[in-house]
Each structure stands twice: as structure tokens, then as C-alpha cells.
Design an enzyme around this catalytic site. Structure first.
Site, PDB file in Angstrom:
ATOM      1  CB  SER A  73      -0.969  -0.007   1.181  1.00  0.00           C
ATOM      2  OG  SER A  73      -2.009  -0.931   0.969  1.00  0.00           O
ATOM      3  N   GLY A 117       4.289  -0.153   8.701  1.00  0.00           N
ATOM      4  CA  GLY A 117       3.985  -0.865   9.940  1.00  0.00           C
ATOM      5  C   GLY A 117       5.283  -1.247  10.635  1.00  0.00           C
ATOM      6  CG  ASN A 270       5.965  -7.814   8.511  1.00  0.00           C
ATOM      7  OD1 ASN A 270       6.224  -8.980   8.785  1.00  0.00           O
ATOM      8  ND2 ASN A 270       5.050  -7.489   7.612  1.00  0.00           N
ATOM      9  CB  CYS A 272       1.072  -9.499   8.956  1.00  0.00           C
ATOM     10  SG  CYS A 272      -0.238  -8.286   9.096  1.00  0.00           S
ATOM     11  CD  GLU A 274       3.912  -9.872   5.921  1.00  0.00           C
ATOM     12  OE1 GLU A 274       3.644  -8.787   5.385  1.00  0.00           O
ATOM     13  OE2 GLU A 274       3.409 -10.251   6.991  1.00  0.00           O
ATOM     14  CB  THR A 420      -2.709  -9.578  -0.230  1.00  0.00           C
ATOM     15  OG1 THR A 420      -3.646 -10.662  -0.123  1.00  0.00           O
ATOM     16  CG2 THR A 420      -1.320 -10.134  -0.509  1.00  0.00           C
ATOM     17  N   GLY A 421      -4.454  -7.898   2.580  1.00  0.00           N
ATOM     18  CA  GLY A 421      -5.829  -7.582   2.948  1.00  0.00           C
ATOM     19  C   GLY A 421      -6.464  -6.514   2.084  1.00  0.00           C
ATOM     20  CB  ILE A 423      -3.034  -4.962  -2.545  1.00  0.00           C
ATOM     21  CG1 ILE A 423      -2.434  -6.264  -2.011  1.00  0.00           C
ATOM     22  CG2 ILE A 423      -2.285  -3.746  -2.057  1.00  0.00           C
ATOM     23  CD1 ILE A 423      -1.010  -6.511  -2.519  1.00  0.00           C
TER      24      ILE A 423
END
Length: 582
Positions: A73, A117, A270, A272, A274, A420-421, A423
Site C-alpha cells: 500500500s 507498519g 513486521n 503480520c 511475513e 494482502t488484505g 490490495i
């Protein structure tokens, strides 16, 4: 440029399209894709010429505007603007002194304001109640400072457009670990944090023996307390069952695959999970839309491996370029990011690809395809990074990496599976490698107080193409989000269109592990559990994740918290799962 869905346009208008000082939108989605493509292609001028920049701007525009690939984003929001901070993921160190703590808080606020983030490991902080020499007082402990970070995040929106996101990690050996494990049982606490316990192999081995675990003071390394490993573990399981937190981060597994071990130990990720990162590292992410990597012939749909390979090549170059054109808020971040040039190419639309291929999510065929697909992506990403190194040079810390001296390569890491929530809404496809949340659902807390409503287009198309469509069926799906209780739907169709809570946790974990095996960084995946799942179910997932070398694990049990993002059905209040929208 492809047609954009109604929800895609709403998201773009709310967060991504540029506005003037009055707040009026000043660009179209097409102009956004041109803005981003031109800004990122400007990096070509470093080694090439204007002709190269124009060519690659065209290549970037093509994959973006056709929704074949989208970056994280901040790149969509900020590329080609005065802000121009394009990275999504950051990890900052937390030192055991007030100056260090609040310097980190300041840096985190600046990062979140620009759209990024932040992840932190708070394990260096002395435990609550510890004497502070020279002042006569006592320390308040890691959790209290996490609450300060959380409150600051509450008032600093990411990019001025969305709430900030944090990852807070505390290692299993910290004296305050019991307090940390249970902190989110209190409603409203650390609402801007995902929290995870930093798990070591030594702890898991002690647990297997029902042994006693030592809690160690982070400064003078003495044993503060000894506690039953089983008691600690059960506390983690109980809290995760009740609230979805804490998750687990398997630090030994992460560091076994650390590409730059000479630069230090990775202690955090980070928000989330990943991207495991060293202190002051940032990372640029992007995801390929798998639902568009198909070809049709002889009445059959197959994966278009050639199209996928071409998209990977363009995407890796795009992400490497981002590192060059990025504006770095903090000099230490610029040094670390350019030193290692980590990027993370992932996927979205996995569930929809399986539907197009008519492969049920909960089958061996699906897991095998996941392995084949991600192996292909990793190989092509690696090849592209090697070719980039031949013209642009290796990453500066290459001599301190696992690739030295035999494998010149441009990027220390190349692949990562992000959630990818947001996008995926723009791309109008399913999130990451998750199963479909529901066939009809609504998202809350994505556009402030506005909800987004969706019914899966593939499902409707499938029904119509197989002469199964009926308005009454659509009404039932809009109500419940599922077809499993509709008698006239054939069993084969029910298998293909199973949703998250209808797929057992074991199958979901198998998908995570399949993708992780061929991913340089890590995989962000929520293992969805039905409301009637037991703590034994949670324990089995957490234990299996460690044994099978996942880098982290997160679960969410239906209805276990009040405020969630995605809800089953357009007309019902059933909660489907916990997800990240960053």
C-alpha cells in the site's frame, strides 16, 4: 486497463488516489498506475538511460493496470509524491533505557505516519519491579511500554489514511512472559498490536520432557525464576483460544535461514509476521494475482506458466527499483535496507485459482500444487535477482551473507507471503493463500465506519455456467455466506466452494507449510477455527507448526473477540475470521 470492481474503486478513492488541499480527488485509478509506474521506473536512470526508464515504466504499468501484480500500500499511496515513502515493513530495536525507548517510539510514529507498519521485540527491557540503580525506583516492564506505544499508534494513522499496525514480541525466557501472554484478555488493550511469543527450540524440547523452564533477566543473564514449561505453554494456548493472541514466532527456525548471519540475530518481524527483519531493516512487498495466471483451451483452464514467469521478472525488478527511489525517513533504515536489499514477492488469489482449476482446497492435489507453484516463483525470482546483480551489482552486504562467495545476487531475500488484505480488494481476488472467507461477506473497519459488501463472482459465474443458478440460492448465500446446507447444490460443487470455517485447521496449516518451504522470508496465514474448537485443537496446531518448521503461527477461533474485520454473509452477523488489512 482492466475493469475495477465497485469495492476496488471505493478503496482507491478512500486511501490511494491523490487529493488537493480541499480534499477533492485529483487523479483517476489509471493515473495512479501511471504515477507509480513512472516513479518506480526512474530507478532505471541509475544504470541506464531515458529509453530504459520509458520501457520499464510501460512494463510496470501493464502489470499494475491489468491487476497482475500490485505492490504494498505505501508504494501505491506515495510513489511519485512529495512523501515518497514506499516501504510497508519495518523493525526497530528497543533498548533498555528511556532515551532508547522513546527514540524508537518517535521513529515508529514517523514510519506509521508515512504508511509503514512496525515490529518490535521488547525482550531487552528489564522486568516489572526491577530496581533501577541510581534512581531508587522500579521498572514498569515491557508490557507497560507496549501500552504507551499502542496509545501513540492510536493517534497516528498510517499514511494519514489507516490505523497503524505493530508487532510486539517477547521471548519465552523473559521474566514478564506470563503477564505478556495474558495481556490481551483485557478488552481494548493493545488494540493496535499483534503479539507473539518468541519461541526457542530449547523451550519446545523442555516442554516435550515436561521440564522446568528458566526465566532469565535480560541484562545480567541470571535466573530470576523457574517455572513449569507446561504451565507457560498452557497459558499461551488458553489465551490464543480465547483472544487469537499470542501467536508464536519460531526464532531458531528463522535464524537458521538468516541470509546475513554476520550482521546479527533476527529477533522480530513486521506486524503480520511475513518479514523477519534485523533492527532498522525495512522491506518492500508485492503480490502476484494468481487468479489471472491462467489460460483457457479445449474447454479447460490451466496455469499459464509463461505469463507467471514474465510477471515474476517484472515484479522483482519493480521491487528492486523501489529500494532506489524510496525516500528514507531514518538514516539507519536507509543504510540497512540498501545494504541487504530485501524484497518480498508473494501471491494473492490462491483460493480463486484453485476454484478456477476445480481443485478443492482441502486435498493433497491442492497442497502439491502449492509446492509446485511456490517453487516456480522462488526459482524465477532467484534467477531474476541473479541477472540484476550482473548489471547492477550485488547487495552491499553480500560478502557477509550465505551467498558469498559463489552466488552473486542482488537481493538478500526475494519472496514473502503477505496477507494482502487491502490490495486483494483492489485486485478483486481472494486474500493471500487464505481459503475464501465466505461466498458472501462484509468487511468492517476497512473504510473507517463504512462496510464493504461482496458476493464471490466466481461462484455466481460457476453456477450459471453449470446451469445451477437460482435466485433463491443466491439469497441463501447472501444470508449465510455458504452453500453447504443447500440440498440442490451437488457435493462436487460444495467441495470446491468450501469456506474458511468449513476447512479443517490441519488443511490450512498444510497450505502454510507448503508455501513456507519455498519462501525466503515467512508466510502470514491465519488458521481459522470454528467456535467449538478446543484448546487441544490450538495446541495441536501450534506444536505441529514448530515441528514442521514454520517460522510463525497465528490462529483465530470464530466469535472469540468482538471486533473483527470480515463477517460471513451480507445480512448476518456471523464472524468469519481475524485478518490484517495492511
Amino acid at each position: 486497463m482492466v475493469h475495477l470492481s465497485e469495492n476496488s474503486l471505493k478503496i482507491l478513492e478512500s486511501r490511494y488516489l491523490q487529493r488537493d488541499l480541499k480534499g477533492d480527488i485529483t487523479e483517476t485509478p489509471d493515473q495512479l498506475f501511471h504515477r507509480v509506474s513512472n516513479a518506480v521506473a526512474a530507478a532505471e536512470l541509475n544504470q541506464g538511460n531515458q529509453k530504459d526508464a520509458v520501457f520499464w515504466a510501460g512494463q510496470f504499468y501493464q502489470v499494475l493496470s491489468d491487476l497482475l501484480f500490485l505492490p504494498n500500500s505505501p508504494t501505491l499511496m506515495n510513489a511519485g509524491t512529495s512523501r515518497n515513502q514506499l516501504s510497508a515493513c519495518f523493525v526497530l530495536p528497543v533498548e533498555d533505557n528511556l532515551d532508547g525507548i522513546f527514540s524508537t517510539l518517535k521513529n515508529a510514529a514517523l514510519i506509521q505516519q508515512s504508511g509503514g507498519g512496525t515490529g518490535f521485540n521488547f525482550s531487552n527491557l528489564r522486568p516489572c519491579g526491577d530496581r533501577i540503580s541510581g534512581f531508587g525506583g522500579t521498572a514498569s516492564g515491557p508490557v507497560s511500554f507496549m501500552k504507551i506505544f499502542d496509545e501513540a499508534t492510536e493517534h497516528v494513522k498510517q499514511g494519514g489514511k489507516r490505523r497503524g499496525a505493530n508487532m510486539g514480541i517477547l521471548n519465552i525466557s523473559h521474566p514478564d512472559i506470563e503477564n505478556f501472554i495474558t495481556v490481551k484478555k483485557e478488552a481494548g488493550v493493545l488494540r493496535n498490536f499483534n503479539i507473539s511469543v518468541g519461541i526457542s527450540d530449547a523451550f519446545m524440547q523442555t516442554l516435550a520432557k515436561n521440564g522446568t523452564w528458566a526465566l532469565i533477566h535480560p541484562n545480567h543473564k541470571t535466573v530470576v525464576q523457574k517455572i513449569s514449561a507446561r504451565k507457560l505453554w498452557q497459558g499461551i494456548i488458553d489465551s490464543a483460544w480465547q483472544t487469537g493472541d499470542p501467536g508464536l514466532v519460531f526464532l531458531d527456525t528463522i535464524n537458521y535461514q538468516n541470509p546475513t548471519p554476520e550482521l546479527g540475530t533476527i529477533e522480530s518481524t513486521n506486524p503480520c509476521g511475513e518479514m523477519p527483519l534485523l533492527p532498522y531493516e525495512s522491506c518492500n512487498l508485492g503480490s502476484i494475482n494468481l487468479s489471472k495466471m491462467i489460460k483457457k483451451g479445449n474447454g479447460k483452464i490451466d496455469i499459464d506458466w509463461g505469463k507467471l514467469a514474465e510477471t515474476i521478472t517484472v515484479a522483482i525488478r519493480f521491487l528492486d527499483n523501489v529500494i532506489e527511489v524510496n525516500s528514507y525517513i531514518i538514516e539507519d533504515i536507509k543504510k540497512m535496507t540498501k545494504g541487504n536489499r530485501k524484497i518480498g514477492l508473494g501471491v494473492m488469489g490462491w483460493a480463486e485459482l484453485l476454484i478456477l482449476l476445480e481443485v478443492p482446497y482441502d486435498t493433497d492435489d491442492a497442497v502439491k500444487l502449492a509446492e509446485k507453484l511456490m517453487s516456480f516463483i522462488r526459482e524465477k525470482a532467484f534467477e531474476t535477482s541473479v541477472l540484476l546483480a550482473q548489471t547492477r551489482g550485488v547487495f552491499p552486504n553480500w560478502s557477509k551473507s550465505i551467498y558469498y562467495p559463489d552466488m552473486p545476487i542482488r537481493n538478500a531475500t526475494r519472496t514473502s507471503i503477505a496477507p494482502t488484505g487491502t490490495i486483494s480488494i483492489i485486485a478483486d481476488t481472494s486474500s493471500s493463500i487464505e481459503p475464501l472467507f465466505a461466498l458472501a461477506f462484509h468487511r468492517q473497519h476497512v473504510l473507517n465506519d463504512e462496510s464493504l459488501f461482496s458476493i464471490n463472482d466466481l461462484f455466481i459465474q460457476y453456477l450459471k455456467s453449470h446451469e445451477l443458478y437460482d435466485e433463491k440460492i443466491q439469497e441463501q448465500v447472501m444470508e449465510s455466506g455458504t452453500i453447504q446446507n443447500i440440498p440442490q447444490i451437488p457435493e462436487k460443487v460444495k467441495r470446491i466452494f468450501k469456506t474458511a470455517l468449513e476447512i479443517t485447521p490441519e488443511w490450512q496449516l498444510r497450505h502454510q507449510l507448503a508455501f513456507q518451504e519455498f519462501t525466503d522470508n515467512a508466510v502470514s496465514k491465519t488458521i481459522n477455527l470454528p467456535e467449538n474448537a478446543s484448546t487441544d485443537d490450538v495446541e495441536k496446531i501450534y506444536s505441529t507448526a514448530w515441528k514442521e518448521k514454520a517460522k510463525g503461527i497465528t490462529i483465530f477461533r470464530d466469535h472469540s473477540t468482538e471486533k473483527q474485520v470480515i463477517h460471513q454473509g451480507i445480512r448476518s452477523g456471523s464472524i468469519a475470521c481475524k485478518v490484517c488489512t495492511n
